[in-house]
Enzyme design. Structure first.
Site, PDB file in Angstrom:
ATOM      1  N   HIS A 137     -17.995  -5.885  -6.821  1.00 35.90           N
ATOM      2  CA  HIS A 137     -17.971  -5.944  -5.366  1.00 35.90           C
ATOM      3  C   HIS A 137     -16.587  -5.622  -4.815  1.00 35.90           C
ATOM      4  O   HIS A 137     -16.278  -5.937  -3.674  1.00 35.90           O
ATOM      5  CB  HIS A 137     -18.373  -7.347  -4.886  1.00 35.90           C
ATOM      6  CG  HIS A 137     -19.671  -7.826  -5.428  1.00 35.90           C
ATOM      7  ND1 HIS A 137     -20.842  -7.141  -5.227  1.00 35.90           N
ATOM      8  CD2 HIS A 137     -19.981  -8.905  -6.183  1.00 35.90           C
ATOM      9  CE1 HIS A 137     -21.830  -7.799  -5.831  1.00 35.90           C
ATOM     10  NE2 HIS A 137     -21.330  -8.856  -6.430  1.00 35.90           N
TER      11      HIS A 137
ATOM     12  N   HIS B  37     -26.333  -7.191  -4.981  1.00 36.72           N
ATOM     13  CA  HIS B  37     -26.587  -6.866  -6.384  1.00 36.72           C
ATOM     14  C   HIS B  37     -27.806  -5.984  -6.500  1.00 36.72           C
ATOM     15  O   HIS B  37     -28.394  -5.843  -7.569  1.00 36.72           O
ATOM     16  CB  HIS B  37     -26.834  -8.135  -7.200  1.00 36.72           C
ATOM     17  CG  HIS B  37     -25.795  -9.167  -6.996  1.00 36.72           C
ATOM     18  ND1 HIS B  37     -25.938 -10.164  -6.060  1.00 36.72           N
ATOM     19  CD2 HIS B  37     -24.602  -9.353  -7.585  1.00 36.72           C
ATOM     20  CE1 HIS B  37     -24.849 -10.924  -6.087  1.00 36.72           C
ATOM     21  NE2 HIS B  37     -24.025 -10.459  -7.007  1.00 36.72           N
TER      22      HIS B  37
END
Lengths: 331, 331
Positions: A57, A219
């Site tokens: 991320h 995700h």
């Protein structure tokens, strides 16, 4: 799978090595277990801020370590929580004597592992408060989460709580500010493409060439629904409206409008999304007082974006504007 | 083609509208013809800096308008030069009475259109000097260029010339600094995937799933050769070695190491490339004195990266470190 990596098993460590070498004026890395902290260590008397979570991320979270934001960040394997024995030393290292605030995105693994790590740190006489972020309005529960997911709004929590710590608030005060930010920030995202976790080598889901996923998680968890590709303005409305409605935004309120890229989307497209999101807010009488546009909470090379709105009050605006000097955010 | 756009014909204007709305403290836009300039207009007595070129390389150039860097930027259609009648008003607007430096990437269309625009501006009594950037070592001539292409090194020219203008250098002085930076900066890139120009709707070239293109141009122009995908360290060496050799880098020299993302590559991979490029420079005895890692000169959503090395001297280091406050670069 085409990536600029060596052995996928080494990707997180090698990336952190490069990161701290490039930003050695701001951060340093500790290995075995791995975490990133402010160069020079904890600031004496200041509440420390620690966050962490699965890698993939970036720049979240290590890119936000530095003056006015985090004191340490703990990167797990890609899309996988760091372990308690990895988080605990970061909590201890971030303690300058005034305690530590742990900022945790709401994923079951992260929440559990941070809980255990906090116990370990408390056993070393470090006072820790925890704030869990859960700004994603897309779904109530999801693949990895009970309750709402923590996504891009986490950046707002980290920035503003960091400023509160910098001005000298005590641990309860910093935690209260972080809680207030989380209560006033909402996000929703869209995916145009899937991303590929290096260790698996395959796209994490299939999305037909003419469809997008509204309400995607960071995700690649399923969102609300898949629709045929629409113009950016229509997609943006599908993101902005649920955010604005969940916040119960009223005419005359001031907000931060944050358009976040998922990693593989050109910034030119993010500004097209921003343009429409701002128009929609203004049509509601909402004042866009501050803006942030860019790749801040990504899903590897996923193409897509999320729209985050934070309701401002005078104090939160002042804290947002306070100086910040990290690898990924600075003013 | 999956993009967050409305009508592709409106993409550049809508993106600029979003950009200036998000950064209204730094930039403003002029339409018909379109260009972006510093809010508040030219700085009296300071040499103005103007750059421009095809869109699709964001944040280049509009993201570098602001204190310590550019005074105006002129975005053409995607991967297509802006027109002289679009560039000329930007040159005039950037003139604070001390003349204007035009920074032009070496592509035939850009060079010709800037030449004509300079004549138009000079007819309005604006003194203009031009520096053409050509830092790409990959190929001698290419699809759109006679001579080497101007790529990521352009950011170094814009940053450092901007600092020279800020400290009060006259037009000849700022042009000399820009020329010196260009003479000491080299780049080379790799593409893992092609990008899709919105107006065409199709990838600009075909690259098999197991191949990468070494020496790619920022419009997807062919590079030196295609090879099977290799580990990041090996690919990085294929980029760094020609750069270091072309610069005739000697042991003990100080450099800026700049790893640039092409738009669709996660920052975690850029740091893996940075890590290896730095190791290779250090193995040559070269000192990496400053670093820059991120998406600065992109090719829409192309996956890939470029490695840029700038040979520093004390003055260039000081000018690199000077304050800059733009949408995309600030310290």
């Amino acid at each position: 799978m085409k990536k600029l990596l060596n052995d996928p098993a080494d990707a997180v460590v090698e990336s952190v090595e490069g990161f701290v070498a490039a930003h050695s004026d701001i951060v340093e890395a500790h290995y075995d277990p791995i975490y990133v902290s402010r160069v020079g260590g904890a600031v004496e008397g200041k509440v420390g801020l620690v966050s962490g979570g699965g890698s993939g991320h970036e720049p979240l979270h290590a890119g936000f370590v530095g003056q006015g934001m985090l004191d340490a960040a703990v990167p797990g394997p890609v899309f996988t929580s760091p372990t308690p024995d990895q988080i605990a030393p970061a909590l201890v290292a971030a303690n300058g004597g005034a305690g530590v605030l742990a900022i945790v995105k709401n994923y079951t693994g992260d929440v559990l592992n941070f809980e255990t790590a906090v116990e370990l740190a408390e056993a070393e006489d470090v006072e820790v408060a925890t704030v869990i972020t859960n700004d994603d309005v897309a779904v109530q529960d999801s693949l990895y989460t009970a309750g709402r997911r923590g996504v891009a709004g986490t950046v707002c929590v980290e920035k503003i709580a960091g400023a509160a710590a910098d001005r000298g608030d005590d641990l309860a005060g910093v935690a209260a500010v972080a809680t207030r930010v989380n209560a006033n920030v909402r996000s929703m995202g869209v995916a145009l493409t899937a991303c590929t976790v290096p260790a698996s080598g395959k796209p994490s889901f299939d999305l037909p060439e003419d469809e997008v996923e509204i309400g995607i998680g960071i995700h690649g968890e399923p969102g609300r629904h898949r629709i045929k590709l629409e113009p950016a303005d229509a997609i943006t409305q599908r993101l902005l409206d649920p955010v604005a409605e969940d916040l119960h935004l009223a005419s005359g309120e001031n907000v931060l409008l944050f358009v976040n890229g998922m990693g593989g989307t050109p910034s030119s497209e993010l500004y097209v999304v921003y343009r429409q999101a701002r128009k929609l807010l203004e049509a509601r009488g909402v004042v866009v007082a501050r803006s942030l546009v860019g790749n801040y909470v990504t899903s590897l090379e996923m193409q897509g974006a999320s729209v985050t709105v934070l309701r401002f009050d005078d104090e939160l605006t002042t804290l947002w504007d306070a100086p910040v000097h990290t690898a990924a955010l600075r003013w």
